[in-house]
Design a protein around this motif. Structure first.
Motif, PDB file in Angstrom:
ATOM      1  N   THR A 232      35.470  19.809  72.907  1.00 16.49           N
ATOM      2  CA  THR A 232      36.650  20.188  72.134  1.00 16.49           C
ATOM      3  C   THR A 232      36.579  19.809  70.661  1.00 16.49           C
ATOM      4  N   ALA A 233      35.647  18.970  70.274  1.00 18.32           N
ATOM      5  CA  ALA A 233      35.500  18.624  68.854  1.00 18.32           C
ATOM      6  C   ALA A 233      34.928  19.805  68.068  1.00 18.32           C
ATOM      7  N   HIS A 234      34.507  20.841  68.768  1.00 15.39           N
ATOM      8  CA  HIS A 234      33.913  22.020  68.145  1.00 15.39           C
ATOM      9  C   HIS A 234      34.818  23.233  68.372  1.00 15.39           C
ATOM     10  N   ASP A 235      34.515  24.316  67.692  1.00 13.63           N
ATOM     11  CA  ASP A 235      35.222  25.582  67.872  1.00 13.63           C
ATOM     12  C   ASP A 235      34.611  26.274  69.099  1.00 13.63           C
ATOM     13  N   VAL A 236      35.266  26.129  70.252  1.00 11.49           N
ATOM     14  CA  VAL A 236      34.717  26.620  71.524  1.00 11.49           C
ATOM     15  C   VAL A 236      35.511  27.826  72.013  1.00 11.49           C
ATOM     16  N   SER A 237      34.778  28.847  72.445  1.00 13.33           N
ATOM     17  CA  SER A 237      35.416  29.979  73.115  1.00 13.33           C
ATOM     18  C   SER A 237      34.750  30.182  74.468  1.00 13.33           C
ATOM     19  N   LEU A 238      35.517  30.678  75.415  1.00 16.20           N
ATOM     20  CA  LEU A 238      35.074  30.829  76.799  1.00 16.20           C
ATOM     21  C   LEU A 238      35.245  32.295  77.200  1.00 16.20           C
ATOM     22  N   HIS A 239      34.171  32.884  77.781  1.00 13.20           N
ATOM     23  CA  HIS A 239      34.203  34.309  78.110  1.00 13.20           C
ATOM     24  C   HIS A 239      33.536  34.588  79.458  1.00 13.20           C
ATOM     25  N   ASP A 240      34.101  35.518  80.182  1.00 15.68           N
ATOM     26  CA  ASP A 240      33.477  36.089  81.374  1.00 15.68           C
ATOM     27  C   ASP A 240      32.310  36.954  80.884  1.00 15.68           C
ATOM     28  N   MET A 241      31.134  36.819  81.475  1.00 18.92           N
ATOM     29  CA  MET A 241      29.980  37.611  81.034  1.00 18.92           C
ATOM     30  C   MET A 241      30.243  39.107  81.083  1.00 18.92           C
ATOM     31  N   SER A 242      31.055  39.550  82.037  1.00 20.10           N
ATOM     32  CA  SER A 242      31.320  40.984  82.157  1.00 20.10           C
ATOM     33  C   SER A 242      32.161  41.518  81.005  1.00 20.10           C
ATOM     34  N   GLU A 243      32.784  40.630  80.257  1.00 19.18           N
ATOM     35  CA  GLU A 243      33.655  41.032  79.164  1.00 19.18           C
ATOM     36  C   GLU A 243      33.067  40.691  77.797  1.00 19.18           C
ATOM     37  N   PHE A 244      31.783  40.339  77.776  1.00 27.02           N
ATOM     38  CA  PHE A 244      31.146  39.935  76.521  1.00 27.02           C
ATOM     39  C   PHE A 244      29.964  40.849  76.239  1.00 27.02           C
ATOM     40  N   ALA A 245      29.957  41.443  75.069  1.00 24.79           N
ATOM     41  CA  ALA A 245      28.888  42.371  74.696  1.00 24.79           C
ATOM     42  C   ALA A 245      27.684  41.604  74.142  1.00 24.79           C
ATOM     43  N   VAL A 246      26.505  41.993  74.565  1.00 24.62           N
ATOM     44  CA  VAL A 246      25.275  41.367  74.072  1.00 24.62           C
ATOM     45  C   VAL A 246      25.203  41.471  72.554  1.00 24.62           C
ATOM     46  N   ASP A 247      25.712  42.550  71.997  1.00 19.50           N
ATOM     47  CA  ASP A 247      25.703  42.708  70.535  1.00 19.50           C
ATOM     48  C   ASP A 247      26.560  41.659  69.836  1.00 19.50           C
ATOM     49  N   ASP A 248      27.447  40.988  70.580  1.00 18.52           N
ATOM     50  CA  ASP A 248      28.287  39.946  69.989  1.00 18.52           C
ATOM     51  C   ASP A 248      27.629  38.566  70.020  1.00 18.52           C
ATOM     52  N   LEU A 249      26.419  38.467  70.591  1.00 20.26           N
ATOM     53  CA  LEU A 249      25.691  37.199  70.535  1.00 20.26           C
ATOM     54  C   LEU A 249      25.413  36.889  69.067  1.00 20.26           C
ATOM     55  N   ASP A 250      25.763  35.695  68.651  1.00 21.89           N
ATOM     56  CA  ASP A 250      25.719  35.322  67.245  1.00 21.89           C
ATOM     57  C   ASP A 250      24.698  34.211  67.010  1.00 21.89           C
ATOM     58  N   PRO A 251      23.627  34.485  66.251  1.00 26.87           N
ATOM     59  CA  PRO A 251      22.637  33.442  65.973  1.00 26.87           C
ATOM     60  C   PRO A 251      23.223  32.219  65.268  1.00 26.87           C
ATOM     61  N   GLY A 252      24.409  32.361  64.699  1.00 22.20           N
ATOM     62  CA  GLY A 252      25.064  31.235  64.042  1.00 22.20           C
ATOM     63  C   GLY A 252      25.850  30.355  64.991  1.00 22.20           C
ATOM     64  N   ALA A 253      25.924  30.735  66.254  1.00 27.97           N
ATOM     65  CA  ALA A 253      26.667  29.966  67.260  1.00 27.97           C
ATOM     66  C   ALA A 253      25.706  29.452  68.330  1.00 27.97           C
ATOM     67  N   LEU A 254      26.110  28.398  68.997  1.00 31.58           N
ATOM     68  CA  LEU A 254      25.389  27.915  70.172  1.00 31.58           C
ATOM     69  C   LEU A 254      26.037  28.580  71.379  1.00 31.58           C
ATOM     70  N   HIS A 255      25.217  29.158  72.252  1.00 35.90           N
ATOM     71  CA  HIS A 255      25.723  29.827  73.448  1.00 35.90           C
ATOM     72  C   HIS A 255      25.367  28.993  74.676  1.00 35.90           C
ATOM     73  N   ILE A 256      26.358  28.733  75.494  1.00 33.41           N
ATOM     74  CA  ILE A 256      26.140  28.006  76.738  1.00 33.41           C
ATOM     75  C   ILE A 256      26.376  28.984  77.875  1.00 33.41           C
ATOM     76  N   MET A 257      25.341  29.172  78.691  1.00 27.14           N
ATOM     77  CA  MET A 257      25.401  30.091  79.816  1.00 27.14           C
ATOM     78  C   MET A 257      25.636  29.284  81.094  1.00 27.14           C
ATOM     79  N   VAL A 258      26.711  29.591  81.770  1.00 31.98           N
ATOM     80  CA  VAL A 258      27.038  28.930  83.036  1.00 31.98           C
ATOM     81  C   VAL A 258      26.989  30.032  84.086  1.00 31.98           C
ATOM     82  N   CYS A 259      25.997  29.938  84.979  1.00 31.95           N
ATOM     83  CA  CYS A 259      25.779  31.063  85.893  1.00 31.95           C
ATOM     84  C   CYS A 259      25.451  30.583  87.301  1.00 31.95           C
ATOM     85  N   SER A 260      26.172  31.146  88.243  1.00 29.86           N
ATOM     86  CA  SER A 260      25.895  30.854  89.655  1.00 29.86           C
ATOM     87  C   SER A 260      24.806  31.791  90.158  1.00 29.86           C
ATOM     88  N   THR A 261      24.401  31.546  91.392  1.00 27.49           N
ATOM     89  CA  THR A 261      23.437  32.401  92.078  1.00 27.49           C
ATOM     90  C   THR A 261      24.155  32.972  93.289  1.00 27.49           C
TER      91      THR A 261
END
Length: 153
Positions: free
Chosen positions: A26-55
């Motif tokens: 929370t000390a950072h600017d964090v956003s949370l998204h469902d992968m199905s609602e996030f466009a690959v084109d919105d991946l931002d090299p200026g941000a750190l992306h954390i992928m949380v994925c089940s199998t």
């Protein structure tokens, strides 16, 4: 620096883990998204992306992660400089396909030039370790990495 957390979840457990991770950062600017609602084109090299994925099933991605993975496969844009970390969920009862969902996402991102930070966390549903506890501990460890400080500076 922004932190973008994306989750792929069939039963909601990965989403719950993603929420815990967001709470630890929370000390950072964090956003949370469902992968199905996030466009690959919105991946931002200026941000750190954390992928949380089940199998799901026998080593497949959860349904809501499939469109994102397909877009990674079909996209032409290089992801050089994009930084990401992975928290995977699975069950070791499935043997060689254990935690494959997170691995698939990591492989697809790396193949496009993205750089993985930290250790790939692998929660095992067959252990006594609670997913929320492991997610919190992993987020704290990630936050302590020198590469995390560089990525979020």
């Amino acid at each position: 620096m922004r932190i973008v957390i994306l989750f792929g979840s069939e039963m909601g457990t990965a989403e719950s883990a993603a929420e815990v991770i967001a709470g630890e950062l929370t000390a950072h600017d964090v956003s949370l998204h469902d992968m199905s609602e996030f466009a690959v084109d919105d991946l931002d090299p200026g941000a750190l992306h954390i992928m949380v994925c089940s199998t799901y099933g026998d080593g497949e991605l959860p349904t809501n992660a499939e469109p994102f993975a397909d877009a990674l496969d079909s996209g032409r844009r290089a992801l050089d400089g994009l930084r990401f970390a992975v928290f995977g969920l699975g069950d070791s009862v499935y043997g060689p396909t254990f935690n494959r969902g997170g691995e698939i996402i990591a492989e697809k991102l790396s193949a496009r030039g993205a750089i993985q930070l930290g250790e790939h966390a692998r929660h095992d549903a067959s252990t006594e370790v609670k997913v929320r506890e492991l997610a919190a501990a992993w987020a704290r460890e990630l936050r302590a990495l020198p590469s995390f400080e560089l990525a979020t500076a």
